[in-house]
Structures are given as C-alpha cells and as structure tokens.
Design an enzyme around this catalytic site. Structure first.
Site, short mmCIF file in Angstrom:
data_model
loop_
_atom_site.label_atom_id
_atom_site.label_comp_id
_atom_site.label_asym_id
_atom_site.label_seq_id
_atom_site.Cartn_x
_atom_site.Cartn_y
_atom_site.Cartn_z
N LYS A 95 0.86 -1.19 0.00
CA LYS A 95 0.00 0.00 0.00
C LYS A 95 0.89 1.23 0.00
O LYS A 95 2.07 1.16 0.38
CB LYS A 95 -0.89 0.02 1.25
CG LYS A 95 -2.18 0.80 1.10
CD LYS A 95 -3.22 0.03 0.33
CE LYS A 95 -4.56 0.75 0.33
NZ LYS A 95 -5.61 -0.05 -0.31
N THR A 165 -15.60 -3.78 -6.66
CA THR A 165 -15.54 -3.85 -5.19
C THR A 165 -16.94 -4.04 -4.62
O THR A 165 -17.16 -4.87 -3.74
CB THR A 165 -14.90 -2.58 -4.62
OG1 THR A 165 -13.59 -2.41 -5.17
CG2 THR A 165 -14.78 -2.68 -3.10
N ALA A 252 -17.37 3.49 4.41
CA ALA A 252 -16.61 4.73 4.49
C ALA A 252 -15.22 4.41 5.06
O ALA A 252 -14.63 3.41 4.71
CB ALA A 252 -17.37 5.74 5.35
N ALA A 273 -17.51 -2.45 2.62
CA ALA A 273 -16.31 -2.24 1.81
C ALA A 273 -15.19 -1.54 2.56
O ALA A 273 -14.04 -1.55 2.10
CB ALA A 273 -16.67 -1.41 0.58
N ALA A 274 -15.47 -0.93 3.71
CA ALA A 274 -14.44 -0.19 4.43
C ALA A 274 -13.31 -1.11 4.87
O ALA A 274 -13.54 -2.27 5.23
CB ALA A 274 -15.06 0.50 5.65
N ASN A 275 -12.10 -0.58 4.86
CA ASN A 275 -10.94 -1.31 5.37
C ASN A 275 -10.83 -1.13 6.88
O ASN A 275 -11.27 -0.11 7.43
CB ASN A 275 -9.65 -0.80 4.73
CG ASN A 275 -9.53 -1.21 3.27
OD1 ASN A 275 -9.67 -2.38 2.94
ND2 ASN A 275 -9.28 -0.25 2.40
#
Length: 364
Positions: A95, A165, A252, A273-275
């Site tokens: 990342k 996603t 978010a 979907a938030a990490n």
C-alpha cells in the site's frame, strides 16, 4: 567543534519518530519518498510478497502527522496481503499513502514525482487507486512508471474498480445473509450503507435490485444527491448506526466497529467495503457474543483488487466478474470455518489465509 542535533521527537513529520513501530512490524520494506520540488511526501509499504509482487492502492489524504500516515500504510498493506491470498490472486500485499493538503488535489507534477519512486522499485510494487485518487490520477502516475494498474480504459487500463468492489461486497453479503436467514438472502432486509461514494453507491443499486430496503448516510451532500429519486425503497438518514437494521454495511473509513457501536448494533450481519472496520481485533469476539455475523473486510472488499490485479494476467471481463462473484464461496468457507472451529470470523479468516501463505512459501 560541536554538531547540533535537533530534537525531532515532537516534530509532525520526522522519519524516525516511529522507529519503534517499524522495528516491530513484519513488513519486508518501507520506503519514505520525498521530492523537494513538488513537496511530495509519501510512504510505500511492502508487507509480504510470498505469492507475487505487492499490489495496493495509493491513498491521498491530509494526515495530521507522518506518524498517522505510517500507522495507516502499515495496517493497510498488511490487509492487502490477506486480501490477495483470500482472493487466490498471485499477488502480495502493499500500500502507499501520500500526505496531502486538506482541500487540495494532488498536482500532476507531484503524481509524476511519486510515479518515479514506484518505478524505482522495479516491479516489486504495483499501484492502484484508493481514497483520494482516481483512475485519471493513475494515468498521470503512469507517465513515469509502468507499474500501474486501474488506469482509465482510454489509457489501456480496466477503469474504475468501484463496481467490482461493490459486487464483491454484495456477493459476500449474500453468503452471510443466506447463512443467517436462509436462501432469500437480502431480499426484504433493511440494509444500512454507511458511505455512498464510488463503492457504496454501486452497492446500493445491487441491494435494491435484489429486493432489499436500503438506508444510507454520507457526510458528503454531493454523494447523497446522486441517489436522489432512485427508489422508494431507499431512505437517507444522518447515521445508519442509529437505525433498526438487519445488515450494517460500512463503506466509508474504518474503525466504526467499537465496543460502543457493537453494543448498540441491531443488525445481525455486518459486511461492507471499508478497510480495518474493527477498532481492534478484540471487537470480533464482542460481535460473536452477540451472534452478529461479521464478514472480515479483506474478504468482502477484494473485488477491486481482483479487477486491477487481473490486468497483469490479461483476464477477460467475464473472467474477472466470475472471480469477483467467487468471493461468495470464500465467505462461506470462512463463516463455516468459524463455526466448525469455534473461533471468531476474524480468526477464521486469518487461519484460512495463513494456510494459503504457508503453502505459497513451501512452493518457493
């Protein structure tokens, strides 16, 4: 003659101010990037390249300090290792973050300077889009580096990965809902989608098409405006966490699952979907005690990685979609593993993925 050594211990941007965190991390490589001409300050973190070159998005964000940026990139890159392995992609985890200025987009000169650092890694790291960056930004980065995926279709890339996603999250959600309520999945269920940006808005469409009732929130009025008049089964609220829900879908920023939010949560399924959705790993046990089915984020949100990573294997659009929909089967495997081994879904996902990483190291 004496040499003056400045005290940088309290400086907001000091490379060695978090050396303890770097010392204790399992990362293979962490690169601090600084370009004086453009003001670029970026960090690229390679966590684990057992299964292939590291791939992960570049986040452009106005971090309060270098320490905050470092913490974020270390956590996110580790998550990418697990995401790639869970998705059965021949990729490692990496990342990058660019420390941005609040209210200012990244300039083309800054992005080009960043691309030169990516290029300097010689293919150990492939970058993609993330919070604060777009496919068009990747086109600019691609001027100075060939190790870029997710560029616009006009530039030869697969384009924005938001839909992929969202499709992966929806597929994971369907698996969790079926396990919880039976084969009807999310039909007639009240799903709270927190954040309706480039992923959340696609997820809302998929949910409405499946017969769910969507409850949405987003602090950005423009994001909500895109949903205006979309469907009678759509409700806009100030905070989905305060609503009666069957499903909570955080899309978010992360860490929304805290002891307080879990205690008040009405939903029986959490999948978004938030990490880094958990404030800390112990939250997974709190969810289990309340019989809330949580799908680990890196299992659910791997669709974008599958899309952009498939550029390296030249997969067709149909092949990519089939692989994204395969997240449903991976989700079932993790959820059943949690039940069979009496562990949280957090531990189940890590055990499943670690088995794949161990097998990958044995094949080296």
């Amino acid at each position: 003659m004496s040499t003056h050594v400045p005290d940088l211990s309290s400086a907001p941007f000091a490379v060695f101010s978090r050396s303890d965190e770097l010392r204790d991390s399992a990362h293979e490589q962490v690169l601090f990037c600084h370009d004086r001409r453009t003001g670029l300050r970026a960090i690229i973190a390679l966590h684990d390249t057992t299964l292939g070159p590291g791939l992960g998005g570049t986040r452009y964000f106005p971090y309060a300090s270098e320490a905050a940026a470092l913490t974020d990139v270390l956590r996110l890159s580790e998550g990418m290792t697990y995401k790639a392995a869970a998705a059965n992609m021949p990729l490692g985890g990496a990342k990058a973050v660019i420390i941005g200025e609040a209210g200012e987009a990244a300039s083309e000169a800054l992005l080009e300077a960043y691309g030169r650092f990516v290029e300097g890694l010689g293919g150990r790291y492939y970058t993609a889009a993330d919070v604060g960056t777009t496919a068009m930004d990747l086109d600019v980065i691609g001027r100075t580096s060939k190790y870029v995926v997710g560029r616009t279709q006009a530039a030869g890339g697969s384009g924005d990965s938001g839909y992929s996603t969202a499709l992966g999250v929806f597929s994971a959600l369907e698996a969790a809902a079926s396990l919880t309520w039976g084969n009807n999945g999310v039909a007639d269920k009240r799903v709270g989608v927190e954040g309706v940006g480039k992923v959340g808005r696609h997820l809302v469409d998929l949910l409405l098409d499946a017969g769910a009732r969507a409850v949405v929130s987003d602090p950005n009025p423009k994001a909500l405006d895109r949903l205006e008049g979309k469907d009678a089964a759509l409700t806009v609220v100030s905070s989905v966490l305060g609503e009666e829900l069957d499903v909570y879908a955080p899309c978010a920023l992360g860490a929304s699952l805290t002891p307080e939010s879990v205690a008040s949560l009405s939903a029986r399924v959490v999948c978004g979907a938030a990490n880094n959705q958990l404030l800390h790993s112990g939250i997974a046990e709190l969810l289990r005690r309340r019989s809330i089915q949580w799908v680990p984020d890196y299992i659910a949100n791997a669709g974008g990685l599958i899309q952009v990573g498939s550029e390296l294997t030249v997969a067709s659009r149909a092949e990519v979609e089939a692989k994204v929909r395969g997240i449903q089967e991976t989700t079932r495997e993790v959820l059943h593993h949690a039940v069979d081994h009496d562990v949280t879904t957090y531990e189940a996902a890590r055990q499943v993925v670690n088995q794949r990483l161990v097998a990958g190291r044995a094949d080296r």
